[in-house]
Design an enzyme around this catalytic site. Structure first.
Site, short mmCIF file in Angstrom:
data_model
loop_
_atom_site.label_atom_id
_atom_site.label_comp_id
_atom_site.label_asym_id
_atom_site.label_seq_id
_atom_site.Cartn_x
_atom_site.Cartn_y
_atom_site.Cartn_z
N GLY A 55 18.80 39.23 29.81
CA GLY A 55 20.14 38.54 30.03
C GLY A 55 19.90 37.23 29.47
O GLY A 55 18.76 36.78 29.50
N THR A 56 21.12 36.49 29.32
CA THR A 56 20.90 35.17 29.07
C THR A 56 21.24 34.24 30.09
O THR A 56 21.47 33.25 30.09
CB THR A 56 21.72 34.70 27.78
OG1 THR A 56 22.92 35.37 27.80
CG2 THR A 56 21.09 34.86 26.62
N THR A 57 21.51 34.93 31.39
CA THR A 57 21.41 34.36 32.58
C THR A 57 20.76 35.48 33.53
O THR A 57 21.03 36.27 33.74
CB THR A 57 22.83 34.13 33.16
OG1 THR A 57 23.82 33.25 32.24
CG2 THR A 57 22.50 33.11 34.42
N ALA A 144 27.69 32.87 25.75
CA ALA A 144 26.59 33.75 25.48
C ALA A 144 25.93 34.72 26.46
O ALA A 144 25.14 35.61 26.58
CB ALA A 144 25.28 33.00 25.05
#
Lengths: 192, 204
Positions: A55-57, A144
Site C-alpha cells: 500500500g502507499t500507507t 494516492a
C-alpha cells in the site's frame, strides 16, 4: 594454496564442563523464539503476509502485546516487518530499528494520528483501532492511498489478520451523517 | 541536517552527533545512534545519506574486528583511519559512499587522536572538526574556545556550547545529541542531550 580455516576454530570447550566451578563458561548465546510449532514456516508466513498488503500507507508499531501492522491496498511501496522486533528498511540500503514507523506517500498523515494515540500498554483491540484509524486518516488526505485498510497482529504465537475494512465505510462509521430536518418533514406528509 | 563534531582533550577524545533519522520532511527516529563503537578503543562518528552510513560503517567495523581475530592484535587508530579512507577512495570512481566520518581513538603509546575523513576520501589528522550544517556553528565555537590539553569538564562544556548554538541557530535543528568518549579505559557512551523524548519508548 592452503585454505585458511583459522576462522572456523572455536574456542569453546568440546564437551560441557561437569563441575560447578565455571558454570557460565560454555553456555551458548541464546534468544527467544516465537512460540510456534513451525518456526521456519512462521518466518515465511510473515513475509507472505506483507506481500499482498502493498500500500502507499503502511505502518507498524510495537506495543505490550506484540506488533501491529496495517496498510491500505493501493499500489507501490511497503515496509518490511521482521520477527518480534521492528525494522524499517528501504530500497537505498537504509535500516532503522524502532518501535513505530510509517512509510509511503500517506505516511506523514498516519504518523500524526499514530503518535498522538500511541501508548506502549494498549490492549490488542485498542492497538488495532489505532492502526486502522491512522490508515483511514491517511487515505482521507492522500490521493494516492485508499481502498481497504488491512490490520494484522503479530504476537508470540504467530500472525493473525484482524480486519480488512473499506475506508469509505470507515469514513461513515467514524463520521456518521445525521438526517437533515427537511427529509424528516417530507416523510411525515400523509398521502392525499 | 546531520551534525557530527569532535575534539581531542587531555588523554581522551570526544565525538558528538545528532540522533535524528530523517527522510525528506519526516523524522523517522529521534534516538538513532550515529557514533559507532568500532572496537574497544575507537569511535566512528558518521553522517551521510540513507543506507550508506549504516552499510559503510558496519563494513568498516567488521573488517577492523576481522583484522583483530586474524592477527591477535588490534589496529592502531591511524591504521584504521587509513583503511577507511582507502575503502572510500577505491569506491569513489565506481559506487561512491556519501558518508562523512570522524574517527577517534586511543592508542597506548600515542594517546588520543582524531581523524577527519570526508566522502571523497580526504584524510586529515586533526584536533577538532565537524561535519554537516551544524559545522558552521560548531567550528567557530571550537576555534574560539578550544585549546590543546582540555580537561573533560572543559571539553564537555565546549560540546554543550556547540549543541546550544546549533539548536538555537540552525533552521531545522536536530533536538537530540549523543556524546561518546574514548580514553585509556576504552570507548563508551558519555551522555545524551535530549530536548525531545520519544513517546512510549520500550527500550528499542
Amino acid at each position: 594454496m592452503k585454505l585458511d580455516t583459522s576462522g572456523l576454530e572455536s574456542f569453546a570447550p568440546l564437551s560441557a564442563p561437569i563441575d560447578d566451578l565455571c558454570p557460565d563458561l560454555s553456555a551458548p548465546p541464546t534468544f527467544d523464539l516465537p512460540r510456534s510449532a513451525d518456526f521456519d514456516g512462521f518466518q515465511k508466513d510473515a513475509i507472505q503476509m506483507v506481500k499482498p498488503a502493498k500500500g502507499t500507507t503502511t505502518l507498524a508499531f510495537i506495543f505490550k502485546e506484540g506488533v501491529m501492522v496495517a496498510a491500505d491496498s493501493r499500489a507501490s511501496m511497503g515496509g518490511y516487518i521482521l520477527g518480534p522486533g521492528l525494522y524499517y528498511v528501504d530500497s537505498e540500503g537504509g535500516r532503522l530499528k524502532g518501535t513505530r514507523f510509517s512509510v509511503g506517500s500517506g505516511s506523514p498523515y498516519a504518523y500524526g494520528v499514530l503518535d498522538n494515540g500511541y501508548r506502549y500498554d494498549m490492549s490488542i483491540e485498542e492497538a488495532a483501532e489505532l492502526a486502522r484509524r491512522a490508515i483511514y486518516h491517511a487515505t482521507f488526505r492522500d490521493a494516492a492511498s485508499g481502498g481497504v485498510a488491512s490490520v494484522y497482529y503479530v504476537g508470540p504465537s504467530g500472525w493473525k489478520k484482524l480486519s480488512g475494512d473499506d475506508v469509505g465505510e470507515l469514513h461513515f462509521r467514524y463520521y456518521p451523517v445525521a438526517p437533515s430536518p427537511t427529509e424528516q418533514e417530507m416523510s411525515e406528509l400523509s398521502p392525499a | 541536517m546531520e551534525c557530527v563534531f569532535g575534539l581531542v582533550g587531555d588523554g581522551f577524545a570526544l565525538i558528538a552527533a545528532d540522533t535524528s533519522a530523517v527522510h525528506s520532511i519526516l523524522v523517522h527516529k529521534s534516538n538513532e545512534d550515529k557514533v559507532m563503537i568500532l572496537d574497544s578503543h575507537k569511535l566512528l562518528g558518521a553522517s551521510g545519506e540513507g543506507g550508506d552510513r549504516v552499510q559503510f560503517t558496519e563494513f568498516i567495523q567488521k573488517n577492523v574486528h576481522l583484522y583483530q581475530f586474524r592477527n591477535g592484535i588490534p589496529l592502531t587508530t591511524a591504521a584504521a583511519a587509513n583503511f577507511t579512507r582507502g575503502e572510500l577512495a577505491i569506491a569513489l570512481r565506481k559506487n561512491p559512499n556519501f558518508v562523512n566520518i570522524l574517527l577517534a581513538g586511543y592508542d597506548k603509546d600515542i594517546g588520543p587522536s582524531l581523524y577527519y575523513i570526508d566522502y571523497i576520501a580526504t584524510l586529515h589528522k586533526i584536533e577538532k572538526g565537524a561535519f554537516g550544517y551544524g559545522s558552521y556553528f560548531a567550528l567557530s565555537m571550537m576555534d574560539r574556545h578550544y585549546h590543546s590539553g582540555m580537561s573533560l569538564e572543559e571539553a564537555i562544556d565546549l560540546v554543550d556550547k556547540c549543541i546550544m548554538e546549533i539548536r538555537s541557530r540552525l533552521v531545522v535543528a536536530p533536538p537530540n545529541f549523543v556524546i561518546k568518549i574514548v580514553d585509556k579505559d576504552g570507548a563508551r557512551e558519555y551522555a545524551w542531550r535530549e530536548s525531545v523524548k520519544d513517546a512510549g519508548v520500550a527500550a528499542a
